[in-house]
Design an enzyme around this catalytic site. Structure first.
Site, PDB file in Angstrom:
ATOM      1  CG  PHE A 146      -1.812   1.283   1.149  1.00  0.00           C
ATOM      2  CD1 PHE A 146      -2.983   1.298   0.399  1.00  0.00           C
ATOM      3  CD2 PHE A 146      -1.429   2.460   1.781  1.00  0.00           C
ATOM      4  CE1 PHE A 146      -3.757   2.459   0.296  1.00  0.00           C
ATOM      5  CE2 PHE A 146      -2.206   3.620   1.689  1.00  0.00           C
ATOM      6  CZ  PHE A 146      -3.368   3.612   0.950  1.00  0.00           C
ATOM      7  CG  ASP A 233       5.610   4.131   1.875  1.00  0.00           C
ATOM      8  OD1 ASP A 233       5.569   4.873   2.887  1.00  0.00           O
ATOM      9  OD2 ASP A 233       4.624   3.966   1.129  1.00  0.00           O
ATOM     10  CE  LYS A 274      -1.042   7.240   6.823  1.00  0.00           C
ATOM     11  NZ  LYS A 274      -0.732   6.152   5.926  1.00  0.00           N
TER      12      LYS A 274
HETATM   13  C1  LIG Z   1      -0.918   6.256   4.422  1.00  0.00           C
HETATM   14  C2  LIG Z   1       0.141   5.684   3.567  1.00  0.00           C
HETATM   15  C3  LIG Z   1       0.432   6.221   2.300  1.00  0.00           C
HETATM   16  C4  LIG Z   1      -0.390   7.314   1.670  1.00  0.00           C
HETATM   17  O1  LIG Z   1      -0.413   8.472   2.417  1.00  0.00           O
HETATM   18  P1  LIG Z   1      -1.579   9.574   2.131  1.00  0.00           P
HETATM   19  O2  LIG Z   1      -1.197  10.717   2.997  1.00  0.00           O
HETATM   20  O3  LIG Z   1      -2.868   8.921   2.534  1.00  0.00           O
HETATM   21  O4  LIG Z   1      -1.542   9.875   0.681  1.00  0.00           O
HETATM   22  C5  LIG Z   1       1.482   5.665   1.587  1.00  0.00           C
HETATM   23  N1  LIG Z   1       2.223   4.656   2.087  1.00  0.00           N
HETATM   24  C6  LIG Z   1       1.963   4.101   3.291  1.00  0.00           C
HETATM   25  C7  LIG Z   1       2.816   2.992   3.789  1.00  0.00           C
HETATM   26  C8  LIG Z   1       0.907   4.587   4.067  1.00  0.00           C
HETATM   27  O5  LIG Z   1       0.638   4.033   5.242  1.00  0.00           O
END
Ligand SMILES: *Cc1c(COP(=O)(O)O)cnc(C)c1O
Length: 426
Positions: A146, A233, A274
């Site tokens: 994701f 990520d 985040k």
């Molecule tokens: C939440 C998340 C995203 C996307 O972030 P948004 O601010 O919702 O666009 C990408 N990668 C990971 C691992 C995430 O948890």
């Protein structure tokens, strides 16, 4: 409706249903206040937040230092765009690069934008530094990933719901099994056109899939060997969530912030979002060293809001809170306690199968199918018992409280979770 008429929870939910696109399926609880580890609904009922807005609120709701920095900057200067300099961005860039140990940062707003930025940066590096022929670059990604919701990102998702009827899709991605070094090496060997490997150190959305301890380190070694960029990520796993500053630290047990431990893998490109703002404001970032970041020249990438003065001030405050309140250590210690307490219960349970995770990013697997609604029903009962969590699948519930929790609160939450699960014993 008169302006004075106060809407109840049902009325507010009805408004969302009528006027909002139905792109989410929220748990039916309407919140109007948050402080630390707690949130309150419109009827005044208090809950433990055990999701933390998907790990954005690591520093706790409405942290006074973060909110204070935001208020002060909001009253001074909010947005200049990058057409001009502002007095907040440079100091933030110095702060954040030193904090994470990289030469440069490219500031964005949302997580998906930062992932997009990393993919673009990786491709450009492949063409201009590695020497891949134009349009031939491939980036390796993992099954169950994701990384956000843009057209390019969903192009390499396995989630049919996220993908179906959003094509045509972006090319240039090769998907391999997660936590599988052999699969990685096979692809790396197969082509000279591999530009990068994009990976989550723990797959949060997929259900908190926690790879073997050496996976990150060995994957990084393989990437080095084949001159491929290792892109982490850490939008959900980073910033103390898993008991280390970054989860790429693997199982490191250093007592302070992770320095270069045995299993530490330094990403070539680090993606953050985040908790970079403590949930106060959309702030994301891509970090890399000069040899990579310098391929981006003026006019080639950008964002009107990226690096705005509020974001810069908020992010510094949010990262300072992580140090000042020892959130790394707290997540590590409370995470161990959480898993050990739940394991004691799971031993005797026929509804919960296992608990997995690192630090305070954990999930329990429920004894039912992925398509069942058992996890949802358990989350509804948790809500009634004063704790908010959300399923990632029909049989998986993610548990990710704010990292400012204390031990007494955590034990209180464990008691709520066990009491609730017992209601579902067969
Ligand atoms: C939440 C998340 C995203 C996307 O972030 P948004 O601010 O919702 O666009 C990408 N990668 C990971 C691992 C995430 O948890």
């Amino acid at each position: 409706m008169s302006v004075l008429e106060k809407l109840n929870a049902e009325g507010i939910i009805a408004l969302e249903n009528k006027y909002g696109a139905h792109n989410y399926h929220p748990l039916p609880v309407v919140l109007n206040r948050g402080e630390g580890v707690y949130v309150w609904d419109v009827d005044g009922k208090k809950y433990y937040d055990f999701l933390s807005a998907y790990s954005a609120v690591n520093q706790g709701h409405c942290h006074p230092k973060i909110v204070g920095a935001m208020m002060k900057q909001a009253q001074t200067l909010t947005l200049t765009s990058r057409a001009f300099f502002n007095d907040q961005l440079g100091p933030y860039e110095e702060f954040v690069t030193k904090y994470f140990g990289f030469d440069k940062v490219l500031p964005m707003n949302t997580g998906a934008e930062a992932v997009e930025t990393a993919l673009k940066l990786c491709r450009k590096w492949a063409y201009e530094v590695k020497g891949v022929a134009e349009h031939e670059a491939q980036i390796i990604v993992c099954d169950g990933n994701f990384h956000g919701r843009t057209t390019t990102i969903i192009s390499f998702s396995n989630d049919e719901n996220a993908r179906k009827n959003f094509g045509p899709y972006t090319e240039g991605f090769i998907k391999i099994a997660y936590d599988d070094l052999e699969a990685l090496e096979t692809v790396l060997k197969s082509s000279k056109n591999i530009a990068g490997f994009l990976v989550e150190p723990i797959q949060g959305e997929a259900g908190v899939y926690t790879p073997t301890d050496e996976y990150m380190m060995r994957a990084k070694e393989l990437c080095n060997q084949y001159n491929v960029l290792f892109i982490a990520d850490e939008i959900q796993t980073g910033i103390a969530r898993t008991g280390s500053l970054l989860a790429v630290c693997g199982n490191c047990s250093c007592e302070k912030q992770c320095e270069r431990q045995e299993t530490y893998a330094t990403p070539d490109i680090l993606i953050l979002g985040k908790a970079l703002s403590g949930g106060a404001y959309p702030v994301s970032a891509v970090l890399a060293n000069d040899a990579i970041m310098n391929v981006i020249k003026p006019g080639q990438h950008g964002s009107t809001f990226g690096g705005n003065p509020i974001a810069a001030a908020v992010a510094i405050a949010a990262l300072e809170v992580v140090n000042e309140e020892h959130l790394i250590q707290n997540a590590r210690v409370l995470g161990k306690l959480f898993r050990s307490k739940l394991n004691e219960y799971i031993h005797t349970s026929n509804i919960a199968v296992l608990v997995r995770g690192r630090g305070l990013l954990n999930a329990i697997v429920i004894n039912d199918t992925e398509e069942s609604d058992t996890a949802w029903n358990i989350c509804m009962a948790l809500r009634d018992n004063g704790l908010l969590a959300k399923p990632t699948h029909g049989n998986i519930i993610r548990f990710a409280p704010p990292l400012v929790m204390n031990e007494a609160q955590l034990l209180d939450c464990v008691a709520i979770i066990i009491k609730t699960l017992k209601q579902f014993e067969k």
